[in-house]
Design an enzyme around this catalytic site. Sequence first.
Site, PDB file in Angstrom:
ATOM      1  N   ASN A 176       0.832  -1.197   0.000  1.00  0.00           N
ATOM      2  CA  ASN A 176       0.000   0.000   0.000  1.00  0.00           C
ATOM      3  C   ASN A 176       0.870   1.252   0.000  1.00  0.00           C
ATOM      4  O   ASN A 176       0.666   2.180  -0.794  1.00  0.00           O
ATOM      5  CB  ASN A 176      -0.925  -0.010   1.222  1.00  0.00           C
ATOM      6  N   HIS A 251      -7.298  -2.053  -4.406  1.00  0.00           N
ATOM      7  CA  HIS A 251      -5.894  -1.791  -4.709  1.00  0.00           C
ATOM      8  C   HIS A 251      -5.499  -2.372  -6.064  1.00  0.00           C
ATOM      9  O   HIS A 251      -4.693  -1.770  -6.786  1.00  0.00           O
ATOM     10  CB  HIS A 251      -5.000  -2.355  -3.604  1.00  0.00           C
ATOM     11  N   GLU A 254      -6.652   0.277  -8.324  1.00  0.00           N
ATOM     12  CA  GLU A 254      -5.833   1.485  -8.240  1.00  0.00           C
ATOM     13  C   GLU A 254      -4.466   1.271  -8.883  1.00  0.00           C
ATOM     14  O   GLU A 254      -3.968   2.133  -9.629  1.00  0.00           O
ATOM     15  CB  GLU A 254      -5.677   1.893  -6.778  1.00  0.00           C
ATOM     16  N   HIS A 386      -9.804  10.744  -2.557  1.00  0.00           N
ATOM     17  CA  HIS A 386     -10.246   9.771  -3.560  1.00  0.00           C
ATOM     18  C   HIS A 386     -11.443  10.297  -4.349  1.00  0.00           C
ATOM     19  O   HIS A 386     -11.486  10.188  -5.580  1.00  0.00           O
ATOM     20  CB  HIS A 386     -10.624   8.446  -2.884  1.00  0.00           C
TER      21      HIS A 386
END
Length: 412
Positions: A176, A251, A254, A386
């Site tokens: 992350n 994730h 992303e 976000h």
Amino acid sequence: MNPKYQIDTQENRKFLEEVRDGLLRFGHQFPSPGGGAYYLGDDGAPWKERSRETWITSRMAHVYSLGVFLGHEGSEGLVDAALRGLKGELRDRENGGWYAGRTAQGGILPTKQCYAHAFVILAASSALLAGREGAEELLEEALALYDLRFWNEEEGLSCDTWNTEFTVLDDYRGLNANMHTVEAFLAVADVTGQEKYRVRAGRMIDHTLGWARNNDWRIPEHFSKTWEADLECNREKPDDPFKPYGATPGHGIEWSRLITQWTLSTYKEDKIGAAPYLEAAEQLFLQAVKDAWNRDGAPGIAYTTDWEGNPVVHDRMHWTLAEAVNTAAVLWRVTGKADYARYYAEFMEYLDAKVLDHVHGSWFHQLDRENHVIGTVWPGKSDLYHATQAMLIPYYAPQVSIAVAVKKGLEV
């Protein structure tokens, strides 16, 4: 499908603009007297009893830098307030770097987090682009500190957490923090022209894709100090906000967008060199959507899955939807494949129906599997990062960091 939700319609552009402007209005009360960002409650009022954290303060500096470029009234002062916090109460003058945050009473939140320092870099690069006083010095300091404490040139990856004094490095390694470092490094390369940071981003991407390919395109999140994947990490606490068990589809989504951005900016007209990265970006997105979107009888993207793709934590986090909006739009731009435009419209419809707070503003940050608002992991509405980016990225050049794209008006 309602044209309001379809990409490249005037109705959709208007919808995104209205939501974006509402988000920027919602966050005006974040600055504390010392500049650190208050955690925002459901109606945008500050929760002053909560800690003021570096990562949230940095995100707000970045968001209101975007506000400067968009002409949102008051943005300059809000960026300056956040910078005051990053140069003041959140900065460790004795040991270097930035505290994780300050308690409501002014005490220090221990540890030095790679995650937070990546966001300081992003904030400083955006504020520099916005011409804010002190931003250039902040960026130089943040990059030097990151190079010294977090970046491992030999590995081509970043470590995760030090103690406050930078004398003890935790054995945990995580993707992350590396993912947000990729974002920050791409921004630095775009803003300053220091291409070594784009190269570093590529090294982190190559590692990540290697792990993903060997794990059915589900990205391992947690690792030992020698970068051995710990697939059982936090099995007993699967909804941890930063280290959840299993795969985090949001994730994967992303990473897909960041890989696409890096590929387009690195390979430019070299379609042969770009092809394997763009194909991998598609695989990451499609696997995550297959595993988590509308999997449990109600719309929404499940927070986590096991390693076979079965949802574990069914809650819907707002940031996951925001990244899904971004990536579907970017992949539509890059590939022209109708499936991505269809996903984008579905995500838009779900956003309007379930995730937008049409009463108080902003987005609900956490819903359960039946799309009821809850706050077990993310109470209130901590920041705007976000959601605001998701209202911009779909209509800006995908090869450029969003702050640069908005400032230069690189619309598509």
